[in-house]
Scaffold this motif. Sequence first.
Motif, mmCIF file in Angstrom:
data_model
loop_
_atom_site.group_PDB
_atom_site.id
_atom_site.type_symbol
_atom_site.label_atom_id
_atom_site.label_comp_id
_atom_site.label_asym_id
_atom_site.label_seq_id
_atom_site.Cartn_x
_atom_site.Cartn_y
_atom_site.Cartn_z
ATOM 1 N N LEU A 9 1.223 -1.121 -0.327
ATOM 2 C CA LEU A 9 -0.431 -0.108 -0.014
ATOM 3 C C LEU A 9 1.156 1.255 -0.270
ATOM 4 O O LEU A 9 0.654 2.587 -0.844
ATOM 5 N N ARG A 10 1.671 1.383 0.534
ATOM 6 C CA ARG A 10 2.726 1.828 1.032
ATOM 7 C C ARG A 10 3.528 2.621 -0.357
ATOM 8 O O ARG A 10 3.162 3.871 -1.008
ATOM 9 N N GLN A 11 3.971 1.398 -1.500
ATOM 10 C CA GLN A 11 4.006 1.633 -2.682
ATOM 11 C C GLN A 11 2.995 2.849 -3.845
ATOM 12 O O GLN A 11 3.547 3.121 -4.595
ATOM 13 N N LYS A 12 1.783 1.408 -3.253
ATOM 14 C CA LYS A 12 1.304 2.133 -4.132
ATOM 15 C C LYS A 12 0.772 3.501 -4.260
ATOM 16 O O LYS A 12 0.118 4.272 -5.081
ATOM 17 N N VAL A 13 0.725 4.294 -2.894
ATOM 18 C CA VAL A 13 0.480 5.523 -2.439
ATOM 19 C C VAL A 13 1.273 6.254 -2.790
ATOM 20 O O VAL A 13 1.228 7.641 -4.302
ATOM 21 N N LYS A 14 2.778 6.259 -3.405
ATOM 22 C CA LYS A 14 3.897 6.781 -3.647
ATOM 23 C C LYS A 14 3.787 7.045 -5.362
ATOM 24 O O LYS A 14 4.134 7.805 -5.632
ATOM 25 N N LEU A 15 3.690 5.221 -5.520
ATOM 26 C CA LEU A 15 3.338 5.508 -7.228
ATOM 27 C C LEU A 15 1.417 6.213 -8.073
ATOM 28 O O LEU A 15 1.994 7.396 -8.749
ATOM 29 N N LEU A 16 1.104 6.625 -6.868
ATOM 30 C CA LEU A 16 -0.546 7.322 -7.205
ATOM 31 C C LEU A 16 0.157 9.345 -7.093
ATOM 32 O O LEU A 16 -0.454 10.135 -8.047
ATOM 33 N N ALA A 17 0.949 9.900 -6.195
ATOM 34 C CA ALA A 17 1.071 11.088 -5.747
ATOM 35 C C ALA A 17 2.735 10.702 -6.789
ATOM 36 O O ALA A 17 2.590 11.869 -7.080
ATOM 37 N N THR A 18 3.155 9.941 -7.624
ATOM 38 C CA THR A 18 4.409 10.339 -8.233
ATOM 39 C C THR A 18 3.313 10.554 -9.901
ATOM 40 O O THR A 18 4.379 11.392 -10.208
ATOM 41 N N GLU A 19 2.756 9.606 -9.472
ATOM 42 C CA GLU A 19 1.726 9.963 -11.592
ATOM 43 C C GLU A 19 1.311 11.382 -11.152
ATOM 44 O O GLU A 19 1.165 12.400 -12.556
ATOM 45 N N ALA A 20 0.580 12.310 -10.641
ATOM 46 C CA ALA A 20 -0.111 13.429 -10.090
ATOM 47 C C ALA A 20 0.937 14.455 -10.456
ATOM 48 O O ALA A 20 0.860 15.085 -11.424
ATOM 49 N N LEU A 21 1.790 13.998 -9.672
ATOM 50 C CA LEU A 21 2.864 14.976 -9.626
ATOM 51 C C LEU A 21 3.632 15.714 -11.043
ATOM 52 O O LEU A 21 3.911 16.315 -11.384
ATOM 53 N N ASN A 22 3.334 14.182 -11.552
ATOM 54 C CA ASN A 22 4.105 14.791 -13.432
ATOM 55 C C ASN A 22 3.491 15.286 -14.143
ATOM 56 O O ASN A 22 3.297 15.908 -14.542
#
Length: 229
Positions: A9-22
């Motif tokens: 779940l930690r990695q999922k959150v980080k992936l979603l946040a990174t995609e949004a930042l990009n």
Amino acid sequence: MFEKQPEGLRQKVKLLATEALNKSDPSGWFDRLYSQANRDPDQVPWARLKPHPYFQDWLNKNQPQGNHRSALVIGCGLGDDAEALARVGFNVTAFDISPTAIAWCQQRFPNSPVSYVVADLFALDPAWRHQFDLVLECRNIQALPLNVRSTVIDAIAALVAIEGILLLITRFRQTEAEPDGPPWALSNQELAQFQDLGLEEVQRDSFIEAENPSVQQLRIEYRRARKVR
């Protein structure tokens, strides 16, 4: 933000946040997370289905009486903090950028007096300026990157009424260097912006997470002076 959080779940959150930042949409990932959770609170890392413990501790110690004064909960998630304020007599507005989260709140609390609304911290209703006697900001700023932090702090400070209270709960970092995130803990320099915006710090409490002793959290109570800057 990540207490007792499974690594997946930690990695999922980080992936979603990174995609949004990009995509230059720093808050765009929240509704995706709530939608993908499919009403399973275990898939929302900050969902406790009860008030945040540091907020509940503040309520227990201060015993505030709402007396129909106005309160605002920023980034209300699944609504437990908002419901706690309503129980002690505040007229509560609670908002989240995620329509899915707001619908979830309304399903959980169908007879609630809380006004749950969809709103964007980056585009708040101007009518909310200096309108709330109590504003709760619990770990939303830390979920947003440093390049939007000043904007967010300014927006939050502007919500607090004259002689009103802002209660802030956040992770804290000792250095001004940019941390890895999310979450991105706040620094003293960033926190000082609230005072620059007319809010006086009246109480600061520090906590260490039992699950992660390297993480320091702060609960800060600010009050707006009678004169609005």
